[in-house]
Design a protein around this motif. Structure first.
Motif, PDB file in Angstrom:
ATOM      1  N   PHE A 120     -25.833 -24.122 -46.800  1.00  0.00           N
ATOM      2  CA  PHE A 120     -24.563 -24.806 -47.092  1.00  0.00           C
ATOM      3  C   PHE A 120     -24.063 -25.560 -45.867  1.00  0.00           C
ATOM      4  O   PHE A 120     -23.680 -26.732 -45.956  1.00  0.00           O
ATOM      5  N   ILE A 121     -24.093 -24.889 -44.702  1.00  0.00           N
ATOM      6  CA  ILE A 121     -23.615 -25.538 -43.476  1.00  0.00           C
ATOM      7  C   ILE A 121     -24.503 -26.723 -43.121  1.00  0.00           C
ATOM      8  O   ILE A 121     -24.017 -27.784 -42.707  1.00  0.00           O
ATOM      9  N   THR A 122     -25.808 -26.578 -43.333  1.00  0.00           N
ATOM     10  CA  THR A 122     -26.726 -27.687 -43.056  1.00  0.00           C
ATOM     11  C   THR A 122     -26.431 -28.883 -43.948  1.00  0.00           C
ATOM     12  O   THR A 122     -26.384 -30.035 -43.481  1.00  0.00           O
ATOM     13  N   VAL A 123     -26.224 -28.623 -45.236  1.00  0.00           N
ATOM     14  CA  VAL A 123     -25.926 -29.724 -46.176  1.00  0.00           C
ATOM     15  C   VAL A 123     -24.616 -30.399 -45.809  1.00  0.00           C
ATOM     16  O   VAL A 123     -24.504 -31.637 -45.832  1.00  0.00           O
ATOM     17  N   VAL A 124     -23.604 -29.637 -45.437  1.00  0.00           N
ATOM     18  CA  VAL A 124     -22.311 -30.229 -45.080  1.00  0.00           C
ATOM     19  C   VAL A 124     -22.431 -31.074 -43.814  1.00  0.00           C
ATOM     20  O   VAL A 124     -21.930 -32.206 -43.757  1.00  0.00           O
ATOM     21  N   VAL A 125     -23.123 -30.558 -42.791  1.00  0.00           N
ATOM     22  CA  VAL A 125     -23.250 -31.308 -41.536  1.00  0.00           C
ATOM     23  C   VAL A 125     -24.048 -32.590 -41.753  1.00  0.00           C
ATOM     24  O   VAL A 125     -23.642 -33.677 -41.318  1.00  0.00           O
ATOM     25  N   VAL A 126     -25.170 -32.483 -42.446  1.00  0.00           N
ATOM     26  CA  VAL A 126     -25.975 -33.677 -42.716  1.00  0.00           C
ATOM     27  C   VAL A 126     -25.208 -34.654 -43.601  1.00  0.00           C
ATOM     28  O   VAL A 126     -25.255 -35.879 -43.394  1.00  0.00           O
ATOM     29  N   GLY A 127     -24.459 -34.148 -44.564  1.00  0.00           N
ATOM     30  CA  GLY A 127     -23.663 -35.016 -45.433  1.00  0.00           C
ATOM     31  C   GLY A 127     -22.589 -35.754 -44.674  1.00  0.00           C
ATOM     32  O   GLY A 127     -22.373 -36.954 -44.889  1.00  0.00           O
ATOM     33  N   VAL A 128     -21.916 -35.063 -43.779  1.00  0.00           N
ATOM     34  CA  VAL A 128     -20.879 -35.723 -42.975  1.00  0.00           C
ATOM     35  C   VAL A 128     -21.498 -36.807 -42.102  1.00  0.00           C
ATOM     36  O   VAL A 128     -20.956 -37.916 -41.980  1.00  0.00           O
ATOM     37  N   VAL A 129     -22.645 -36.516 -41.515  1.00  0.00           N
ATOM     38  CA  VAL A 129     -23.328 -37.524 -40.681  1.00  0.00           C
ATOM     39  C   VAL A 129     -23.714 -38.732 -41.533  1.00  0.00           C
ATOM     40  O   VAL A 129     -23.537 -39.888 -41.122  1.00  0.00           O
ATOM     41  N   LEU A 130     -24.237 -38.483 -42.735  1.00  0.00           N
ATOM     42  CA  LEU A 130     -24.615 -39.595 -43.614  1.00  0.00           C
ATOM     43  C   LEU A 130     -23.412 -40.439 -44.018  1.00  0.00           C
ATOM     44  O   LEU A 130     -23.491 -41.679 -44.026  1.00  0.00           O
ATOM     45  N   VAL A 131     -22.298 -39.806 -44.331  1.00  0.00           N
ATOM     46  CA  VAL A 131     -21.101 -40.566 -44.715  1.00  0.00           C
ATOM     47  C   VAL A 131     -20.590 -41.382 -43.534  1.00  0.00           C
ATOM     48  O   VAL A 131     -20.198 -42.548 -43.699  1.00  0.00           O
ATOM     49  N   VAL A 132     -20.609 -40.807 -42.338  1.00  0.00           N
ATOM     50  CA  VAL A 132     -20.170 -41.556 -41.152  1.00  0.00           C
ATOM     51  C   VAL A 132     -21.088 -42.753 -40.912  1.00  0.00           C
ATOM     52  O   VAL A 132     -20.623 -43.858 -40.609  1.00  0.00           O
ATOM     53  N   ILE A 133     -22.388 -42.566 -41.063  1.00  0.00           N
ATOM     54  CA  ILE A 133     -23.331 -43.676 -40.899  1.00  0.00           C
ATOM     55  C   ILE A 133     -23.090 -44.751 -41.962  1.00  0.00           C
ATOM     56  O   ILE A 133     -23.119 -45.958 -41.659  1.00  0.00           O
ATOM     57  N   LEU A 134     -22.847 -44.341 -43.205  1.00  0.00           N
ATOM     58  CA  LEU A 134     -22.572 -45.318 -44.263  1.00  0.00           C
ATOM     59  C   LEU A 134     -21.312 -46.126 -43.959  1.00  0.00           C
ATOM     60  O   LEU A 134     -21.287 -47.353 -44.133  1.00  0.00           O
ATOM     61  N   ILE A 135     -20.267 -45.463 -43.502  1.00  0.00           N
ATOM     62  CA  ILE A 135     -19.031 -46.182 -43.169  1.00  0.00           C
ATOM     63  C   ILE A 135     -19.263 -47.129 -41.995  1.00  0.00           C
ATOM     64  O   ILE A 135     -18.797 -48.285 -42.002  1.00  0.00           O
ATOM     65  N   TRP A 136     -20.005 -46.677 -41.001  1.00  0.00           N
ATOM     66  CA  TRP A 136     -20.297 -47.538 -39.851  1.00  0.00           C
ATOM     67  C   TRP A 136     -21.096 -48.763 -40.279  1.00  0.00           C
ATOM     68  O   TRP A 136     -20.807 -49.893 -39.855  1.00  0.00           O
ATOM     69  N   LEU A 137     -22.100 -48.551 -41.143  1.00  0.00           N
ATOM     70  CA  LEU A 137     -22.901 -49.688 -41.625  1.00  0.00           C
ATOM     71  C   LEU A 137     -22.065 -50.653 -42.463  1.00  0.00           C
ATOM     72  O   LEU A 137     -22.232 -51.875 -42.367  1.00  0.00           O
ATOM     73  N   ALA A 138     -21.167 -50.125 -43.278  1.00  0.00           N
ATOM     74  CA  ALA A 138     -20.308 -51.003 -44.086  1.00  0.00           C
ATOM     75  C   ALA A 138     -19.397 -51.829 -43.188  1.00  0.00           C
ATOM     76  O   ALA A 138     -19.181 -53.028 -43.437  1.00  0.00           O
ATOM     77  N   ASN A 139     -18.864 -51.225 -42.135  1.00  0.00           N
ATOM     78  CA  ASN A 139     -18.012 -51.992 -41.193  1.00  0.00           C
ATOM     79  C   ASN A 139     -18.821 -53.052 -40.443  1.00  0.00           C
ATOM     80  O   ASN A 139     -18.334 -54.169 -40.238  1.00  0.00           O
ATOM     81  N   LYS A 140     -20.039 -52.710 -40.036  1.00  0.00           N
ATOM     82  CA  LYS A 140     -20.882 -53.695 -39.348  1.00  0.00           C
ATOM     83  C   LYS A 140     -21.227 -54.858 -40.283  1.00  0.00           C
ATOM     84  O   LYS A 140     -21.246 -56.014 -39.868  1.00  0.00           O
ATOM     85  N   ALA A 141     -21.529 -54.514 -41.542  1.00  0.00           N
ATOM     86  CA  ALA A 141     -21.837 -55.580 -42.507  1.00  0.00           C
ATOM     87  C   ALA A 141     -20.628 -56.481 -42.735  1.00  0.00           C
ATOM     88  O   ALA A 141     -20.765 -57.702 -42.861  1.00  0.00           O
ATOM     89  N   ALA A 142     -19.433 -55.892 -42.774  1.00  0.00           N
ATOM     90  CA  ALA A 142     -18.228 -56.699 -42.957  1.00  0.00           C
ATOM     91  C   ALA A 142     -18.009 -57.617 -41.754  1.00  0.00           C
ATOM     92  O   ALA A 142     -17.618 -58.773 -41.917  1.00  0.00           O
ATOM     93  N   ASP A 143     -18.282 -57.110 -40.550  1.00  0.00           N
ATOM     94  CA  ASP A 143     -18.147 -57.955 -39.343  1.00  0.00           C
ATOM     95  C   ASP A 143     -19.183 -59.083 -39.347  1.00  0.00           C
ATOM     96  O   ASP A 143     -18.884 -60.207 -38.941  1.00  0.00           O
ATOM     97  N   ILE A 144     -20.391 -58.780 -39.783  1.00  0.00           N
ATOM     98  CA  ILE A 144     -21.435 -59.805 -39.817  1.00  0.00           C
ATOM     99  C   ILE A 144     -21.114 -60.886 -40.835  1.00  0.00           C
ATOM    100  O   ILE A 144     -21.311 -62.076 -40.593  1.00  0.00           O
ATOM    101  N   LEU A 145     -20.580 -60.483 -41.992  1.00  0.00           N
ATOM    102  CA  LEU A 145     -20.253 -61.456 -43.039  1.00  0.00           C
ATOM    103  C   LEU A 145     -19.025 -62.284 -42.701  1.00  0.00           C
ATOM    104  O   LEU A 145     -18.849 -63.372 -43.227  1.00  0.00           O
ATOM    105  N   ALA A 146     -18.182 -61.779 -41.823  1.00  0.00           N
ATOM    106  CA  ALA A 146     -16.944 -62.508 -41.497  1.00  0.00           C
ATOM    107  C   ALA A 146     -17.167 -63.645 -40.594  1.00  0.00           C
ATOM    108  O   ALA A 146     -17.879 -64.279 -40.174  1.00  0.00           O
TER     109      ALA A 146
END
Length: 137
Positions: free
Chosen positions: A111-137
């Motif tokens: 459970f702890i492994t899934v939560v930690v990996v999930g949080v890392v994945l969500v943070v990476i997804l948000i970071w990639l979405a922000n980078k994509a928004a900066d690139i498109l702007a």
């Protein structure tokens, strides 16, 4: 004979009343159709329409091509946000499933492994979405 004449006069009056009733019904029907037609005619709007919202990226008085490009960039940012939300929901669903398993079996390490990996994945997804928004702007 007098009875027959009275009956004939009565039926003539009845036919006249029926004819008048039908005439009144026809007039009422035609008036209601005319009123409905007048009520559904478009009226002149005296209010000013709001201006079209310009895209946040580009546009702003430029050409039509610039506006379309700006709207497409906004749509891409929105799509990135939707994908990030979907990723968050997948991670949350997986974490809830592992939590149910951990409460039944007592295996909290997965459970702890899934939560930690999930949080890392969500943070990476948000970071990639922000980078994509900066690139498109």
């Amino acid at each position: 004979m007098q009875r027959i004449t009275q009956l004939t006069a009565f039926f003539q009056q009845l036919a006249l009343a029926r004819t008048l009733g039908n005439a009144v019904w026809q007039v009422r029907r035609r008036l209601s159709i005319a009123f409905l037609a007048l009520a559904t005619l478009p009226q002149v709007a005296l209010a000013d329409l709001p201006s079209i919202e310009q895209p946040s990226n580009g546009g702003g008085g430029g050409s039509l091509y610039d506006n379309i490009q700006g709207y497409l960039a906004d749509a891409a940012v929105l799509l990135g946000l939707i994908l990030t939300t979907a990723g968050f929901l997948v991670v949350a669903g997986s974490a809830l499933g592992k939590f149910r398993e951990a409460t039944k079996r007592g295996e909290w390490g997965e459970f702890i492994t899934v939560v930690v990996v999930g949080v890392v994945l969500v943070v990476i997804l948000i970071w990639l979405a922000n980078k994509a928004a900066d690139i498109l702007a």
